[in-house]
Scaffold this motif. Structure first.
Motif, PDB file in Angstrom:
ATOM      1  N   SER A 160      23.229  -8.029  51.813  1.00  0.00           N
ATOM      2  CA  SER A 160      21.770  -7.222  52.993  1.00  0.00           C
ATOM      3  C   SER A 160      20.837  -7.146  52.724  1.00  0.00           C
ATOM      4  O   SER A 160      20.366  -6.396  51.406  1.00  0.00           O
ATOM      5  CB  SER A 160      23.497  -6.168  53.677  1.00  0.00           C
ATOM      6  N   THR A 161      19.764  -7.477  53.093  1.00  0.00           N
ATOM      7  CA  THR A 161      18.613  -6.296  52.630  1.00  0.00           C
ATOM      8  C   THR A 161      18.112  -6.069  53.713  1.00  0.00           C
ATOM      9  O   THR A 161      17.265  -5.050  54.873  1.00  0.00           O
ATOM     10  CB  THR A 161      17.975  -7.546  53.249  1.00  0.00           C
ATOM     11  N   ARG A 162      18.848  -5.286  54.728  1.00  0.00           N
ATOM     12  CA  ARG A 162      19.082  -4.691  55.933  1.00  0.00           C
ATOM     13  C   ARG A 162      18.543  -2.590  54.993  1.00  0.00           C
ATOM     14  O   ARG A 162      17.775  -2.170  56.065  1.00  0.00           O
ATOM     15  CB  ARG A 162      20.063  -4.246  56.650  1.00  0.00           C
ATOM     16  N   ARG A 163      19.341  -2.692  53.956  1.00  0.00           N
ATOM     17  CA  ARG A 163      18.947  -0.999  53.858  1.00  0.00           C
ATOM     18  C   ARG A 163      17.345  -1.331  53.106  1.00  0.00           C
ATOM     19  O   ARG A 163      16.441  -2.418  52.749  1.00  0.00           O
ATOM     20  CB  ARG A 163      19.297  -0.882  52.293  1.00  0.00           C
ATOM     21  N   ALA A 191      24.234 -12.299  42.950  1.00  0.00           N
ATOM     22  CA  ALA A 191      22.762 -12.539  42.403  1.00  0.00           C
ATOM     23  C   ALA A 191      22.233 -13.913  43.690  1.00  0.00           C
ATOM     24  O   ALA A 191      21.196 -13.758  44.258  1.00  0.00           O
ATOM     25  CB  ALA A 191      21.946 -12.278  41.583  1.00  0.00           C
ATOM     26  N   LEU A 192      22.669 -14.783  43.405  1.00  0.00           N
ATOM     27  CA  LEU A 192      22.330 -15.458  44.079  1.00  0.00           C
ATOM     28  C   LEU A 192      22.734 -15.787  45.586  1.00  0.00           C
ATOM     29  O   LEU A 192      21.612 -15.901  46.519  1.00  0.00           O
ATOM     30  CB  LEU A 192      23.598 -17.249  43.856  1.00  0.00           C
ATOM     31  N   ALA A 193      23.875 -14.849  46.232  1.00  0.00           N
ATOM     32  CA  ALA A 193      23.571 -14.890  47.519  1.00  0.00           C
ATOM     33  C   ALA A 193      22.322 -13.837  47.922  1.00  0.00           C
ATOM     34  O   ALA A 193      21.921 -14.126  48.945  1.00  0.00           O
ATOM     35  CB  ALA A 193      25.042 -14.261  48.137  1.00  0.00           C
ATOM     36  N   CYS A 194      22.205 -13.412  47.249  1.00  0.00           N
ATOM     37  CA  CYS A 194      20.990 -12.141  47.575  1.00  0.00           C
ATOM     38  C   CYS A 194      19.726 -13.280  47.550  1.00  0.00           C
ATOM     39  O   CYS A 194      19.090 -12.811  48.700  1.00  0.00           O
ATOM     40  CB  CYS A 194      21.215 -11.287  46.465  1.00  0.00           C
ATOM     41  N   PHE A 195      19.149 -13.900  46.960  1.00  0.00           N
ATOM     42  CA  PHE A 195      18.425 -14.317  46.818  1.00  0.00           C
ATOM     43  C   PHE A 195      18.599 -15.808  47.989  1.00  0.00           C
ATOM     44  O   PHE A 195      17.464 -15.773  48.323  1.00  0.00           O
ATOM     45  CB  PHE A 195      18.534 -15.837  45.518  1.00  0.00           C
ATOM     46  N   GLN A 196      19.660 -15.949  48.215  1.00  0.00           N
ATOM     47  CA  GLN A 196      19.735 -17.115  49.791  1.00  0.00           C
ATOM     48  C   GLN A 196      19.358 -16.050  50.724  1.00  0.00           C
ATOM     49  O   GLN A 196      18.781 -16.968  51.907  1.00  0.00           O
ATOM     50  CB  GLN A 196      20.636 -17.304  49.439  1.00  0.00           C
ATOM     51  N   LEU A 197      20.129 -15.387  50.749  1.00  0.00           N
ATOM     52  CA  LEU A 197      19.201 -14.215  52.219  1.00  0.00           C
ATOM     53  C   LEU A 197      18.134 -13.924  52.054  1.00  0.00           C
ATOM     54  O   LEU A 197      18.001 -14.704  53.456  1.00  0.00           O
ATOM     55  CB  LEU A 197      20.374 -13.332  51.795  1.00  0.00           C
TER      56      LEU A 197
END
Ligand code: SAM
Length: 470
Positions: free
Chosen positions: A425-428, A312-318
């Motif tokens: 990733s936020t690519r989807r 969840a943190l990595a998602c927020f950071q990205l």
């Protein structure tokens, strides 16, 4: 009693992984932060010892207290500087003191040790042995390095000049040196206490770990530039940026709590007010796993929770990193965390570079001994053994000449063979950020279990190769 209630509350939250201890202390808005931080840190250090005393003496049953409240009170009663509260609580704790003391004495006899510190578990002792130097950043907005050095010499410290190797940072007694990488940084023996020092109280010096000075130093914005400090609170790096810019320019601190009091992810990079932003410092919320004093050994039962929280943190950071690159005139963005996990570091940067091929990594300080994990060796890592600092990670992203948004080839080639755990990733395709999502971005600092958000808010690459770089 407010001190103990607040300290127990913070330990409860830390146990539920709702934030790093330091952040929780700062976010508590408690009026006297220093004794609160000291009490929380010391109680956490002695946590297993205190728990054994409390369980053996059946204190919880007899007092109906919660474990963490009992821990902070027992710490000050038996190990710290004595209880700092009065009234019914003090009377109750004093009533149990003799019994608690005898349990502690029995534990020492059993383990054949004489000091309280000797009861600490090996993992905690190892952290203490890593005693880091005391780093002091001279606040050049208010004074000069020369004046600060002169003042400190007159105050009884002995100046040894600029360090040239890592060993020079291991100091004793009243000796101090200038750091070999950052000339505005003075280095003293571990635990040198400046909290009551004139220079500290006057804001002429700032107590800041060397690694945490790297982001502003490496971003190195020129005087007069417009910068965004994207996750600014409590503001150490903001003040460092101001010093580097000689207090000239425009520095927008975006944070949940102070200054602009805004969610960075809701800031519109295309707004006219940000048209001149050329530099961004992004130091987002992270696991804090690099902070020597905050390390905790998660039990295996907690491993799943830890994994979900990191995701969840990595998602927020990205999301923050991708957002930071959207300012139309951006030249450079520095990304940093005080985490040792590649998932929050190289993983986030690699995913971001894939999504933003118009940016490349800048090779940082070639003489720095600890690099980012392959292939992102342009980035820096820091840790107690190799750099005599807390664990830290820094990456500097630079817009490639003439690059528009998302038009160029990736600057860092990322091999699918090196894939390890999935990176966020936020690519989807995802819906436009709603208020609900944006609030979730503050998860670990806003006391919402970040782990709970992981599945819903993160979009992992699906199928096939997992692009990553570790
Ligand atoms: C690691 S700390 C920053 C420390 C700071 N750079 C310094 O050196 O003093 C991360 C901060 O980001 C804040 N934060 C979390 N989510 C945010 C968001 N969406 N927008 C702005 N700030 C946020 C947290 O509250 C926390 O204070």
């Amino acid at each position: 009693m407010a001190l103990y209630v607040k300290a127990a509350e913070i330990l409860d939250k830390a146990e539920k992984k709702q934030g790093a201890l330091k952040t929780l202390v700062y976010d508590s808005k408690f009026e006297n932060i220093k004794p609160l931080f000291a009490l929380v840190l010391e109680t956490q250090k002695f946590s297993s010892v205190l728990e054994e005393i409390i369980v053996s003496s059946k204190l919880l049953k007899q007092t109906k207290m919660r474990m963490n409240l009992a821990k902070v009170l027992v710490f000050d009663l038996l190990i710290g500087q004595g209880l700092k509260c009065g009234g019914a609580w003090k009377t109750m704790m004093i009533k149990h003191r003799a019994r608690l003391q005898s349990v502690l004495a029995r534990m020492k006899v059993k383990q054949k040790v004489s000091k309280n510190e000797d009861l600490l578990p090996a993992s905690v002792k190892q952290v203490l042995a890593e005693n880091l130097p005391r780093y002091v950043r001279v606040n050049t907005v208010k004074t000069t390095v020369e004046d600060a050095v002169d003042y400190l010499k007159r105050d009884g410290f002995s100046y040894l000049g600029q360090a040239s190797r890592l060993e020079d940072l291991t100091l004793k007694e009243k000796y101090f040196v200038m750091d070999m990488h950052l000339p505005e940084l003075l280095v003293f023996p571990p635990n040198t206490d400046f909290h009551d020092h004139f220079l500290y109280k006057a804001g002429h010096i700032i107590l800041q770990d060397k690694a945490s000075c790297l982001p502003a130093y490496l971003l190195n914005p020129p005087a007069g530039a417009h910068i965004i400090d994207a996750c600014a609170a409590p503001g150490n790096k903001t003040s460092h940026l101001a010093a580097i810019m000689k207090n000239k320019g425009k520095l927008s601190g975006v944070t949940c709590h102070q200054l602009a009091n805004q969610d960075f992810l809701k800031v519109d990079p295309d707004s006219p007010q940000f048209k001149d932003v050329e530099y961004v410092l992004l130091d987002p919320s992270c696991s804090g796993s690099g902070m020597v004093c905050l390390r905790d050994d998660a039990s295996s039962a907690d491993q799943e929770k830890v994994k979900a929280r990191l995701a969840a943190l990595a998602c927020f950071q990205l999301r923050c990193l991708n957002h930071g690159l959207k300012f139309p005139r951006l030249k450079r963005l520095v990304y940093s965390t005080c985490s040792i996990h590649s998932q929050e570091n190289e993983g986030v940067v690699a995913a971001c570079l894939q999504e933003n091929p118009g940016f490349r990594l800048v090779n940082l300080l070639s003489q720095w001994p600890e690099r980012g994990l392959e292939p992102l060796t342009q980035c820096l890592r820091a840790n107690p053994a190799k750099t005599r600092t807390h664990g830290f990670f820094v990456a500097l992203l630079e817009k490639q000449n003439g690059a528009g948004r998302k038009k160029q080839e990736p600057a860092v080639q990322i091999s699918a063979q090196e894939a390890t755990p999935p990176i966020p990733s936020t690519r989807r395709k995802r819906p436009a950020a709603s208020d609900e999502e944006s609030d979730a971005s503050e998860t670990e600092d806003k006391q919402t279990p970040a782990a709970d958000q992981a599945d819903e808010k993160c979009f992992y690459p699906v199928g096939g190769s997992k692009p990553t770089a570790y």
